[in-house]
Design a protein around this motif. Structure first.
Motif, PDB file in Angstrom:
ATOM      1  N   GLU A 109       0.839  -1.194   0.000  1.00  0.00           N
ATOM      2  CA  GLU A 109       0.000   0.000   0.000  1.00  0.00           C
ATOM      3  C   GLU A 109       0.874   1.244   0.000  1.00  0.00           C
ATOM      4  O   GLU A 109       2.040   1.211   0.400  1.00  0.00           O
ATOM      5  N   SER A 110       0.290   2.325  -0.433  1.00  0.00           N
ATOM      6  CA  SER A 110       1.032   3.592  -0.457  1.00  0.00           C
ATOM      7  C   SER A 110       1.408   3.984   0.967  1.00  0.00           C
ATOM      8  O   SER A 110       0.629   3.789   1.904  1.00  0.00           O
ATOM      9  N   PRO A 111       2.598   4.536   1.163  1.00  0.00           N
ATOM     10  CA  PRO A 111       3.019   4.910   2.514  1.00  0.00           C
ATOM     11  C   PRO A 111       2.118   5.986   3.100  1.00  0.00           C
ATOM     12  O   PRO A 111       1.570   6.829   2.389  1.00  0.00           O
ATOM     13  N   VAL A 112       1.966   5.927   4.424  1.00  0.00           N
ATOM     14  CA  VAL A 112       1.141   6.910   5.106  1.00  0.00           C
ATOM     15  C   VAL A 112       1.843   8.258   5.123  1.00  0.00           C
ATOM     16  O   VAL A 112       3.039   8.355   5.413  1.00  0.00           O
ATOM     17  N   LYS A 113       1.148   9.303   4.788  1.00  0.00           N
ATOM     18  CA  LYS A 113       1.719  10.634   4.786  1.00  0.00           C
ATOM     19  C   LYS A 113       1.891  11.133   6.211  1.00  0.00           C
ATOM     20  O   LYS A 113       1.092  10.844   7.079  1.00  0.00           O
ATOM     21  N   PRO A 114       2.946  11.899   6.474  1.00  0.00           N
ATOM     22  CA  PRO A 114       3.150  12.428   7.825  1.00  0.00           C
ATOM     23  C   PRO A 114       1.951  13.211   8.349  1.00  0.00           C
ATOM     24  O   PRO A 114       1.675  13.217   9.532  1.00  0.00           O
ATOM     25  N   ALA A 115       1.220  13.859   7.450  1.00  0.00           N
ATOM     26  CA  ALA A 115       0.077  14.649   7.887  1.00  0.00           C
ATOM     27  C   ALA A 115      -1.012  13.785   8.510  1.00  0.00           C
ATOM     28  O   ALA A 115      -1.861  14.276   9.234  1.00  0.00           O
ATOM     29  N   ASP A 116      -0.982  12.505   8.207  1.00  0.00           N
ATOM     30  CA  ASP A 116      -2.016  11.624   8.742  1.00  0.00           C
ATOM     31  C   ASP A 116      -1.709  11.135  10.161  1.00  0.00           C
ATOM     32  O   ASP A 116      -2.510  10.451  10.760  1.00  0.00           O
ATOM     33  N   LEU A 117      -0.504  11.479  10.665  1.00  0.00           N
ATOM     34  CA  LEU A 117      -0.138  11.005  11.989  1.00  0.00           C
ATOM     35  C   LEU A 117      -1.054  11.599  13.051  1.00  0.00           C
ATOM     36  O   LEU A 117      -1.469  12.746  12.975  1.00  0.00           O
ATOM     37  N   ALA A 118      -1.355  10.787  14.049  1.00  0.00           N
ATOM     38  CA  ALA A 118      -2.188  11.241  15.163  1.00  0.00           C
ATOM     39  C   ALA A 118      -1.531  10.798  16.450  1.00  0.00           C
ATOM     40  O   ALA A 118      -0.824   9.782  16.487  1.00  0.00           O
ATOM     41  N   TYR A 119      -1.784  11.534  17.509  1.00  0.00           N
ATOM     42  CA  TYR A 119      -1.104  11.269  18.763  1.00  0.00           C
ATOM     43  C   TYR A 119      -2.124  11.118  19.897  1.00  0.00           C
ATOM     44  O   TYR A 119      -3.136  11.815  19.947  1.00  0.00           O
ATOM     45  N   ASP A 120      -1.792  10.197  20.782  1.00  0.00           N
ATOM     46  CA  ASP A 120      -2.570  10.015  22.006  1.00  0.00           C
ATOM     47  C   ASP A 120      -1.687  10.474  23.159  1.00  0.00           C
ATOM     48  O   ASP A 120      -0.658   9.859  23.446  1.00  0.00           O
ATOM     49  N   ILE A 121      -2.075  11.560  23.802  1.00  0.00           N
ATOM     50  CA  ILE A 121      -1.279  12.150  24.886  1.00  0.00           C
ATOM     51  C   ILE A 121      -2.124  12.141  26.156  1.00  0.00           C
ATOM     52  O   ILE A 121      -3.247  12.655  26.170  1.00  0.00           O
TER      53      ILE A 121
END
Length: 803
Positions: A164-176
């Motif tokens: 699959e196409s690599p995930v774009k950095p913009a799609d990153l999400a964080y749980d803090i």
């Protein structure tokens, strides 16, 4: 002045009371009441512990990256959660391989005995590229959170499917998340606040941040120490509100709320003073003069209990670290109403008691050459130990990295905590100030423990839905009234597995319509047939339930990426799989015969009739009338019945005997008398009343056909027939031998990247394991995991090259 009572659990559960300092007469009146509260908590905890045994599983897989057509080999270690000794409770372990959205790619059941077992899984050719969860659990573990199942990540790469196409950095999400020490923020009281930041793949991320108030004034700055975790001190004011402003990499600032600040309550602060003691300070708002209680346990074994009175809103406890057990201890503070108000975890680094040594006899080998590996298990003093060990030897390249999971850190850390623990071995193998701070941050970010104190303090044995499978796999079902669709109570049911071996199980439904069939030695794929006696209970429907857990963790899977640097390795692996399946396919499909008791549940029959010993008549009725001495055949208005004759007691009173064909009850005897006698191999007769499970059987007539296929008996349409997988058969691991020059010169290609796998490296002291290299050059690593009967675990690695 603070008055304390220390209660320590010693051998034989003796309680030793020590009063410090000398108490006044008034305080002496209060001491029995305070001691009683501690004793009540301890009694409630021990009662809960007796019924809530904790199992832990660790699974060693041969490697972590697979292609379709390969086999995953694995060894299971099942231990007691209290002392890590191998546990002979459950006899079945369930294994799932889960993809995205918790979809199961493969599910299987593996037999274990004395706390160990091994199995194999064929990787389907339809599997998609990606990371998957390999998880394992017992039926008993399903009573608890899935966070305590065994989980590890495995990777499947399918050469026939494009990545699959690599995930774009913009799609990153964080749980803090933020975790005040002890659980609470209270206005005016200083608290240590830990934090944890992970991405959607469950990996910790480095961050910097600050706590600001409603005026955007910076109160305190912070940054992560390791794996996205860290801590800071905060004294919240009653009239302020706070937010965290967080910066991760070059991303935009993230605004997060911190936990609510309470106007009253308790704050807990633990400090390791480095002198063999830990100080636990408790502060409370609006709590002056109140009794509080400290209760500490290590893996459900009570280690320490103490009481104190809050003076000027504070109290302090001193705990000798030698009192606490190795590993994680839970320290809980209770108020005077026996309510838990604070809790945190403390980690005492365990000593490595087992030392596994392993080394190849050379650092470099030619192709198709014998490798000898010397393996030994010893204690710290060098004394030989008996240990149960397993070993894998595989090639390391851009596709297959070194498997970092190991049994010692898993049992002491991963199995005790929720969520993904990155590099657990880091905390245990490096003893320094940084790792001490990092592991304390890990403890602070865990929240509350695996059980609820409200349940514990009810003083009732825990109520569980899933039984431990002590004798074998339990097939669970539910029976309902097909007219009302409501659960049916007290209905006798039968479950049979058709075949030449009689496997019949009976059960009676409970008030919720639940049924459990306790099978024994049920291996391989087969059909199961569940039914009631349709002549008596004809309005019920039985539904077979899945034995696999339908609870899942929230742990994310690591990001899967395929790079150009992996292409060469992928081509080599793919060629190796194809060659192996072409030239060695027949060896990969060999299984060991399970050692089982093949006798029927009723033991030795009263009589056995092998129909080949007689001249068969054309009907079953004639054969039974002429040759079987223990029956009297009756045909009333076209319906056959059998009266069982006991040579000592005469005919048995009551209904027909239980009549089975290939282990399946047939209640309409006309169907049995319609069977062609030429299809029947033998008849076993029990000519006495037999009690089996929930049933009373007025004698038994058990027919066995030549093919084990019911001989053409037509089942009642209300019977439930389900394809069902029993315990998997143990597959033989194949490794070619090149003992002679002719064998080494064979033109059959050998492209194995897994040179060796064995689930049973056993023995005391020094031993030697031998295998042969393949036609693949490169670096190879051997991984050994093991555990002793005393619960001491260890792992070891060795490497060599093939040129």
């Amino acid at each position: 002045m603070i008055y304390k009572i220390k209660i320590m659990t010693m051998k034989k559960s003796l309680l030793i009371f020590k009063v410090l300092p000398l108490i006044t007469a008034f305080s002496a009146l209060l001491l029995p009441a305070r001691a009683q509260v501690i004793q009540e908590v301890q009694n409630s905890f021990n009662l809960y512990k007796q019924s809530a045994l904790q199992e832990k599983l660790f699974v060693q897989t041969d490697k972590t990256t697979y292609l379709p057509g390969e086999i995953i080999w694995f060894k299971i270690y099942c231990v007691d959660g209290n002392d890590h000794k191998p546990l002979n409770l459950s006899k079945v372990v369930y294994v799932d391989i889960l993809g995205d959205n918790q979809n199961a790619v493969v599910q299987t059941k593996v037999a274990i005995k004395n706390g160990v077992g091994d199995g194999s899984i064929y990787v389907p050719v339809t599997v998609s590229n990606g990371n998957y969860k390999f998880r394992a659990y017992t039926n008993w573990m399903k009573n608890f959170s899935p966070d305590f199942y065994f989980e590890k990540t495995v990777t499947f790469i399918n050469p026939l499917k494009s990545p699959e196409s690599p995930v774009k950095p913009a799609d990153l999400a964080y749980d803090i998340q933020f975790f005040p020490e002890g659980g609470n923020l209270v206005s005016g009281i200083e608290s240590k606040v830990a934090f944890k930041a992970i991405n959607q793949y469950g990996k910790g991320v480095d961050l910097k941040g600050a706590i600001v108030d409603q005026r955007n004034d910076t109160i305190v700055k912070f940054q992560s120490l390791k794996f996205g975790m860290g801590s800071f001190l905060l004294t919240p004011a009653s009239d302020n509100t706070y937010k965290a402003v967080i910066k991760i990499g070059n991303g935009a600032p993230i605004i997060k709320n911190i936990p609510v600040v309470n106007s009253q309550g308790y704050v807990m602060k633990l400090k390791d003073n480095g002198s063999g003691q830990i100080q636990v300070a408790v502060s409370g708002a609006n709590t002056a003069g109140e009794n509080i209680y400290l209760f500490a346990h290590t893996r459900q074994i009570v280690k320490y209990a103490e009481t104190a009175i809050l003076s000027n809103g504070t109290a302090s406890f001193t705990i000798d670290k030698n009192v606490l057990g190795d590993g994680i201890s839970h320290i809980t503070i209770f108020n005077s109403a026996k309510q838990p108000v604070c809790e945190r975890l403390y980690f005492k680094r365990p000593a490595q008691q087992l030392v596994i040594e392993a080394s190849a006899n050379q650092s470099q080998y030619d192709l198709r050459t014998k490798v000898n590996v010397n393996v030994s298990a010893k204690d710290k003093t060098g004394k030989s130990l008996d240990a149960e060990m397993s070993m894998a030897v595989y090639k390391v390249d851009s596709l297959q990295n070194i498997d970092q999971s190991e049994i010692f850190s898993y049992l002491w850390l991963n199995s005790e905590l929720k969520g993904n623990i990155e590099s657990a071995a880091y905390y245990l193998k490096n003893a320094n100030a940084e790792t001490d701070e990092a592991i304390d941050n890990l403890m602070l970010t865990q929240g509350w423990r695996r059980f609820q104190w409200s349940t514990v303090l009810e003083n009732k044995p825990a109520d569980f839905n899933f039984l431990p499978e002590y004798f074998g796999h339990i097939i669970s079902a539910k029976i309902v009234n097909s007219e009302t669709n409501k659960p049916a109570k007290d209905v006798v049911t039968y479950l049979g597995i058709p075949g030449r071996r009689v496997q019949l199980y009976t059960a009676i439904s409970d008030s919720l319509g639940r049924i459990n069939y306790f099978t024994r030695d049920f291996f391989g794929a087969n059909e199961i047939i569940a039914q009631t006696n349709q002549l008596v209970d004809s309005i019920y429907r039985i539904d077979i339930l899945t034995p696999f857990s339908e609870q899942y963790t929230k742990n994310g899977l690591p990001k899967f990426s395929f790079t150009d640097g992996m292409i060469t390795a992928l081509k080599s692996h793919s060629l190796g799989v194809q060659v192996s399946n072409i030239y060695s396919g027949k060896y990969l499909k060999r299984y060991y015969d399970p050692i089982i008791d093949t006798s029927a549940y009723y033991g030795k029959p009263s009589a056995v009739y092998k129909l080949d010993d007689f001249t068969r008549f054309t009907t079953m009725e004639e054969d039974l009338r002429e040759y079987v001495k223990e029956d009297n055949i009756i045909n009333t208005r076209g319906k056959f019945h059998i009266k069982v004759l006991n040579t000592d007691r005469g005919f048995l009173d009551g209904e027909d005997p239980l009549v089975m064909v290939d282990g399946i009850p047939v209640f309409n005897l006309n169907k049995v008398f319609a069977v062609d006698p030429l299809k029947v191999k033998k008849l076993e007769v029990v000519s006495q009343r037999y009690y089996y499970g929930a049933t009373e059987q007025n004698g038994i007539f058990s027919f066995t056909t030549y093919k084990g296929d019911l001989g053409g008996v037509e089942l009642d349409p209300r019977a439930i027939v389900v394809d069902y997988e029993g315990l998997q058969l143990q597959r033989e691991f194949y490794s070619p031998v090149y003992d002679s020059q002719a064998q080494a010169a064979s033109r059959i290609p050998d492209y194995r990247n897994l040179l060796y796998w064995t689930p049973t490296v056993t023995g005391q002291g020094n031993g030697t394991v031998s295998f042969y290299t393949s036609d693949l050059q490169g670096k190879y690593i051997g991984v050994i995991q093991g555990i002793t009967a005393n619960g001491d675990a260890a792992s070891q690695y060795f490497t060599f090259e093939v040129k």
